[in-house]
Scaffold this active site. Structure first.
Site, mmCIF file in Angstrom:
data_model
loop_
_atom_site.group_PDB
_atom_site.id
_atom_site.type_symbol
_atom_site.label_atom_id
_atom_site.label_comp_id
_atom_site.label_asym_id
_atom_site.label_seq_id
_atom_site.Cartn_x
_atom_site.Cartn_y
_atom_site.Cartn_z
ATOM 1 N N GLY A 84 -6.048 -4.367 -10.457
ATOM 2 C CA GLY A 84 -6.196 -4.147 -9.002
ATOM 3 C C GLY A 84 -8.113 -4.476 -8.893
ATOM 4 C CE LYS B 237 -4.307 1.794 0.145
ATOM 5 N NZ LYS B 237 -4.344 3.175 -0.233
ATOM 6 C CB THR B 238 0.887 4.298 -1.898
ATOM 7 O OG1 THR B 238 0.813 4.214 -2.433
ATOM 8 C CG2 THR B 238 1.767 5.821 -1.524
ATOM 9 C CE LYS C 117 -0.613 2.430 -10.268
ATOM 10 N NZ LYS C 117 -1.124 2.048 -9.219
ATOM 11 N N GLY D 134 -8.292 8.202 -0.392
ATOM 12 C CA GLY D 134 -7.898 9.034 1.153
ATOM 13 C C GLY D 134 -6.344 8.475 1.230
ATOM 14 C CG LEU D 135 -2.992 8.675 -0.076
ATOM 15 C CD1 LEU D 135 -1.315 9.178 -0.597
ATOM 16 C CD2 LEU D 135 -2.241 7.231 -1.065
ATOM 17 C CB CYS E 76 -0.882 11.061 -4.340
ATOM 18 S SG CYS E 76 -0.993 9.495 -4.053
#
Length: 311
Positions: A270, A45-46, A165, A72-73, A131
């Site tokens: 994904g 996960k980022t 990315k 929302g990260l 992002c």
């Protein structure tokens, strides 16, 4: 024997398929499921500097043609993922991995990357430039000046294999401009693409996700043509040393085949992984191998980037 093995930088992978960041990668338990599947690798996960809860629910919804999300990260903080990939790399039978990272500001990005540079991690790093970073500014990768500034500073101290990315680009001139930026740097890869931003899905008279009044990133069938276009456009424009990971709309062996045909060295799944679970990697691998066998291809290199045009 037909093989779906591949290579990014100096890292070998038994299979070209893996998860896309954001799916089956929030926790060690989810990452372990991908690690133990037919996937050739996983991306975390980022991770941000501090853990984040993310946006209010509902923030992900499956739709008829894929999915919409505004997450929302949410993540456990980059050190949670850094510790895990270091732990795995010290195991004899471990796969090679991708650590996905981003700061909420350029300053935070550099703090994170400097910590990774100083760490024992020896795998690949993915800097998420898709992002939103500064309120009122576009996604980082749509701002070529900021992208250039960030990468210039990053490569002044970061010596480990790094890729980026990317969000989807939609204009030929933007492919040209973005490639001109990326070709200035020793990137290991670019990952095309993140979701198509700010779609809107409606159920009866109401939006289906809560954040941003329903606006969210589209994944799945919606985005495959855009993803293929980005993969091929960058395959045509980037230095050969910069490889491409294809992401977007992959749910079958045929989809993976098309990404590789357009120039991808690895392919991420994904939305379909979210919907089907990690067993999808074996199914899609089997389907891809069947297509390769039918066409007489023994390796990905036999057809990677060899897309035909109409005279």
């Amino acid at each position: 024997m037909v093989s779906t093995a591949t290579q990014i930088a100096n890292f070998n992978f038994d299979n070209c398929l893996m998860n896309a960041a954001g799916v089956y990668c929030m926790t060690r338990e989810e990452l372990e499921q991908v690690e133990n599947s037919a996937a050739g690798s996983f991306v975390t996960k980022t991770g941000t500097l501090e853990a984040r809860a993310g946006n209010p629910e509902p923030r992900y919804v499956d739709t008829e043609l894929g999915s919409i999300n505004s997450m929302g990260l949410p993540n456990n903080g980059f050190e949670y993922y850094l510790d895990y990939v270091i732990e795995l790399q010290n195991q004899a039978d471990s796969k090679n991995h991708f650590l996905s990272l981003v700061g909420l500001s350029p300053a935070e990005t550099h703090i994170i990357l400097k910590k990774v540079q100083e760490s024992d991690y020896q795998g690949l790093v993915e800097l998420n430039l898709s992002c939103p970073n500064v309120p009122g500014k576009p996604q980082i990768a749509y701002d070529f000046e900021t992208t250039t500034e960030i990468l210039t500073e990053v490569f002044s101290y970061f010596t480990k294999p790094l890729g980026v990315k990317l969000p989807p680009y939609f204009d030929i001139v933007h492919f040209d401009q973005a490639a001109a930026v990326f070709n200035q740097f020793p990137l290991a890869f670019v990952n095309c693409v993140n979701s198509i931003g700010n779609g809107l899905v409606i159920n009866d008279e109401t939006v289906v996700i809560k954040p941003k009044n329903g606006f969210g990133g589209l994944g799945g069938d919606y985005i495959k043509p855009t993803a293929l276009a980005n993969v091929h456009a960058f395959y045509q424009r980037l230095n050969p040393s910069i490889q491409i990971i294809g992401t977007g709309g992959v749910k079958s062996g045929r989809d993976a085949f098309e990404h590789i045909l357009c120039g991808a060295s690895m392919v991420q799944i994904g939305t379909a992984l979210q919907q089907e679970g990690p067993a999808i990697f074996q199914r899609v691998t089997d389907e891809l191998k069947a297509i390769m066998t039918e066409k007489g291809y023994e390796s990905l290199e036999d057809f990677r980037g060899k897309l035909n045009y109409i005279d």
